[in-house]
Design an enzyme around this catalytic site. Structure first.
Site, short mmCIF file in Angstrom:
data_model
loop_
_atom_site.label_atom_id
_atom_site.label_comp_id
_atom_site.label_asym_id
_atom_site.label_seq_id
_atom_site.Cartn_x
_atom_site.Cartn_y
_atom_site.Cartn_z
N HIS A 65 1.00 -1.31 0.11
CA HIS A 65 0.02 -0.16 -0.07
C HIS A 65 0.93 1.26 -0.08
CE1 HIS A 65 -4.30 -1.52 1.37
NE2 HIS A 65 -3.51 -2.36 0.60
N TYR A 67 -9.29 5.67 7.19
CA TYR A 67 -9.52 5.94 8.56
C TYR A 67 -10.55 7.08 8.62
CZ TYR A 67 -5.25 3.45 9.60
OH TYR A 67 -4.15 2.73 9.87
N PRO A 74 -4.58 0.94 18.43
CA PRO A 74 -4.19 0.30 17.36
C PRO A 74 -4.22 1.58 16.05
CG PRO A 74 -6.26 -0.36 18.14
CD PRO A 74 -5.71 0.58 19.27
N LYS A 90 0.65 0.23 14.81
CA LYS A 90 2.10 0.22 15.29
C LYS A 90 2.69 -0.96 16.49
CE LYS A 90 3.74 3.39 12.81
NZ LYS A 90 4.03 2.85 11.72
N TYR A 105 4.12 6.59 9.91
CA TYR A 105 3.22 5.50 9.41
C TYR A 105 4.02 4.33 8.74
CZ TYR A 105 -1.35 2.98 8.34
OH TYR A 105 -2.15 2.02 8.38
P1 RFL Z 1 1.59 -11.13 21.77
O1 RFL Z 1 1.10 -11.38 20.55
O2 RFL Z 1 0.92 -10.99 22.95
O3 RFL Z 1 2.22 -12.60 22.24
C1 RFL Z 1 2.62 -12.97 23.50
C2 RFL Z 1 2.50 -14.33 23.62
O4 RFL Z 1 3.11 -14.97 25.03
C3 RFL Z 1 2.06 -15.93 25.53
N1 RFL Z 1 2.31 -15.86 27.01
C4 RFL Z 1 2.95 -16.62 27.55
N2 RFL Z 1 3.60 -17.77 27.50
C5 RFL Z 1 4.19 -18.24 28.36
N3 RFL Z 1 3.84 -17.96 29.68
C6 RFL Z 1 2.81 -17.14 30.02
N4 RFL Z 1 2.79 -16.90 31.33
C7 RFL Z 1 2.48 -16.04 28.96
N5 RFL Z 1 1.74 -15.36 29.31
C8 RFL Z 1 1.29 -14.97 27.75
C9 RFL Z 1 0.74 -15.33 24.87
O5 RFL Z 1 -0.01 -16.50 24.96
C10 RFL Z 1 1.22 -15.01 23.45
O6 RFL Z 1 1.18 -16.03 22.52
O7 RFL Z 1 2.73 -10.24 22.04
P2 RFL Z 1 4.00 -9.78 20.96
O8 RFL Z 1 4.57 -11.16 20.41
O9 RFL Z 1 4.89 -9.02 21.55
O10 RFL Z 1 3.42 -9.14 19.55
C11 RFL Z 1 2.56 -7.86 19.63
C12 RFL Z 1 1.28 -7.78 18.70
O11 RFL Z 1 0.80 -8.99 18.92
C13 RFL Z 1 0.75 -6.68 18.99
O12 RFL Z 1 1.31 -5.39 19.39
C14 RFL Z 1 -0.38 -6.35 17.85
O13 RFL Z 1 -1.20 -7.41 17.62
C15 RFL Z 1 -0.97 -4.97 18.14
N6 RFL Z 1 -2.03 -4.66 16.89
C16 RFL Z 1 -1.50 -4.03 15.85
N7 RFL Z 1 -0.11 -3.96 15.48
C17 RFL Z 1 0.29 -3.60 14.33
O14 RFL Z 1 1.44 -3.33 14.15
N8 RFL Z 1 -0.39 -3.30 13.29
C18 RFL Z 1 -2.03 -3.12 13.31
O15 RFL Z 1 -2.45 -3.14 12.44
C19 RFL Z 1 -2.43 -3.55 14.54
N9 RFL Z 1 -3.83 -4.05 14.70
C20 RFL Z 1 -3.30 -4.91 17.12
C21 RFL Z 1 -4.07 -4.82 15.86
C22 RFL Z 1 -3.74 -5.54 18.32
C23 RFL Z 1 -5.18 -5.58 18.29
N10 RFL Z 1 -5.74 -6.32 19.53
C24 RFL Z 1 -6.63 -7.16 19.66
C25 RFL Z 1 -5.01 -5.85 20.77
C26 RFL Z 1 -5.49 -4.84 16.32
C27 RFL Z 1 -6.15 -5.12 17.57
C28 RFL Z 1 -7.61 -5.51 17.38
C1 PHB Z 2 -6.08 -4.08 10.67
O1 PHB Z 2 -6.26 -4.24 9.50
O2 PHB Z 2 -6.44 -4.95 11.36
C2 PHB Z 2 -5.68 -2.78 11.20
C3 PHB Z 2 -5.14 -1.80 9.91
C4 PHB Z 2 -4.72 -0.54 10.50
C5 PHB Z 2 -4.77 -0.36 11.83
C6 PHB Z 2 -5.18 -1.03 12.78
C7 PHB Z 2 -5.61 -2.42 12.45
O3 PHB Z 2 -4.41 0.94 12.24
#
Ligand code: RFL
Ligand code: PHB
Length: 389
Positions: free
Chosen positions: A72, A200, A292, A296, A384
């Site tokens: 993109h 957005y 989110p 990032k 971004y």
């Molecule tokens: P995670 O993915 O939470 O993984 C941590 C892992 O540790 C495990 N764990 C344990 N393992 C052993 N013993 C324990 N006691 C433990 N406790 C926990 C967990 O089960 C898990 O598997 O962290 P990590 O690896 O640092 O990754 C971070 C990302 O997952 C997170 O920052 C992103 O998903 C955030 N996020 C987004 N980030 C982006 O860069 N771009 C996006 O578009 C974006 N969209 C989002 C998002 C997060 C969202 N939610 C639901 C929080 C959209 C959403 C809706």
């Molecule tokens: C997504 O596709 O899940 C998404 C994209 C952009 C954002 C957050 C989530 O800023």
């Protein structure tokens, strides 16, 4: 059991670190609390910075991403019936990539399996010990047995609720937090995306985001109340509300369908300092959370992995400890800038319960300034696509 680096958490940070270290001949064991299916069932991030893509290449796991992801070059900002584009490519010469966190995680698991890497699932009671000595170890319960894992270093990649951050004594640890008075209700649907770039959208009824995973998989979000539960929202209610929050031209071309996932995420900004204590390093959501809005979270996790992987590689290559000593400082310097950007974009586009008419006019003026100023658009674009590592 012994390894060089014990990694707590088998999410994207833990797996990427493990795979990168493996490529440099450094041995790791990953301890994950959940089953693999559970980890792969979490629908989260969708946008990857170029720095993330490069790390996947360096880890030797980019083949499917290169074949299936979408580049993109820009995004759309909408407000009411108005909208404008911000072209990242022309402003910064960089783009972002659309490839879901689920796919990233799947590719990393496949690579760890192919290399014979040790990733233990359903580990309970994972506890790091003696982190301020040169002989740290981790204990946990696996297959009904208590296991002790001795190691040189522990990487805490266990997300916001994991035990690693808590292992840093309160006399040393400082936490900075901001919560927002709303959440995001997200759905995934097997429908074509409403637009080829993300939209957005700021509206009087609250924020909305139109995103995607591929040509027939769309991801949409709407700002919702923290007291809402996904069950309060039927698919029809969701689509109706989304259509009211995006410009009518987009609403009219929106293809709706049954949701295949529906969840609510609260919005939070959070940073822990320091990110290293003795032989423990915090990485990703274990150390920091962003709302989110700027896409990032996963990308800041990747920048931590970058600094940590280089620090550990330099140490194991020739005993150079500069990267280890400066890990926290380097990682936090980039994180705070990304926290600022995510906070700013959240404030720019959401409706806050206590906003006055004055606040609303200022918010509108800021969006219109962004529309009219190339300098403002470049500042957004630069953040971004991802700040340099
Ligand atoms: P995670 O993915 O939470 O993984 C941590 C892992 O540790 C495990 N764990 C344990 N393992 C052993 N013993 C324990 N006691 C433990 N406790 C926990 C967990 O089960 C898990 O598997 O962290 P990590 O690896 O640092 O990754 C971070 C990302 O997952 C997170 O920052 C992103 O998903 C955030 N996020 C987004 N980030 C982006 O860069 N771009 C996006 O578009 C974006 N969209 C989002 C998002 C997060 C969202 N939610 C639901 C929080 C959209 C959403 C809706
Ligand atoms: C997504 O596709 O899940 C998404 C994209 C952009 C954002 C957050 C989530 O800023």
């Amino acid at each position: 059991m012994r390894t060089q680096v014990a990694i707590i958490g088998g999410g994207p940070s833990g797996l990427l670190l493990s795979q990168l270290l493996h490529e440099k001949g450094i041995d790791t064991v990953v301890l994950e609390r959940r089953t693999r299916d559970y980890v792969l069932g979490r629908i989260r991030a969708g946008i990857l910075e170029a720095g993330f893509v490069n790390l996947m290449k360096e880890a030797g796991v980019a083949a499917r991403m290169e074949a299936e992801s979408f580049t993109h070059d820009g995004t759309i900002i909408a407000y009411g019936e108005e909208q404008f584009g911000i072209n990242f490519k022309s402003l910064t010469d960089e783009s972002v990539v659309v490839y879901g966190q689920t796919e990233v995680t799947r590719d990393l698991y496949d690579a760890r399996d192919a290399a014979g890497g040790v990733v233990l699932h359903e580990c309970s009671g994972v506890t790091p010990h003696d982190l301020d000595t040169d002989k740290p170890f981790v204990t946990f319960l696996h297959d009904g047995k208590v296991v002790r894992l001795d190691c040189d270093y522990v990487a805490g990649c266990d997300g916001f609720h994991g035990p690693s951050r808590q292992a840093i004594p309160l006399t040393v640890r400082r936490e900075y937090e901001k919560t927002y008075p709303f959440g995001w209700l997200g759905i995934l649907s097997e429908t074509p995306p409403v637009n080829d770039e993300l939209i957005y959208s700021s509206s009087d009824r609250g924020f909305a985001l139109c995103s995607m995973r591929n040509d027939n998989l769309s991801r949409y979000y709407i700002q919702c109340s923290l007291s809402d539960s996904p069950d309060d929202w039927s698919d029809d209610m969701f689509w109706d509300e989304l259509m009211r929050r995006i410009p009518s031209a987009a609403a009219e071309s929106l293809v709706t369908g049954a949701s295949i996932e529906k969840s609510i995420a609260p919005l939070r900004s959070f940073v822990t300092e320091p990110m290293r204590w003795g032989r423990l390093f915090l990485c990703g959501d274990a150390a920091h959370i962003v709302p989110p809005t700027g896409a990032k979270g996963l990308n800041t996790a990747a920048s931590d992995v970058h600094y940590l992987y280089h620090a550990l590689t330099a140490f194991y290559d020739g005993g150079d400890t500069e990267g280890i000593d400066r890990y926290s400082e380097k990682a936090l310097s980039r994180i705070w800038k990304t926290e600022r950007f995510s906070w700013w974009m959240t404030n720019l586009l959401h409706r806050f319960p206590e906003q006055t008419e004055f606040d609303l006019r200022i918010q509108r003026a800021e969006i219109e300034f962004l529309r009219s100023s190339e300098a403002a658009q470049r500042a957004l674009a630069e953040n971004y696509v991802g700040l340099p590592y």
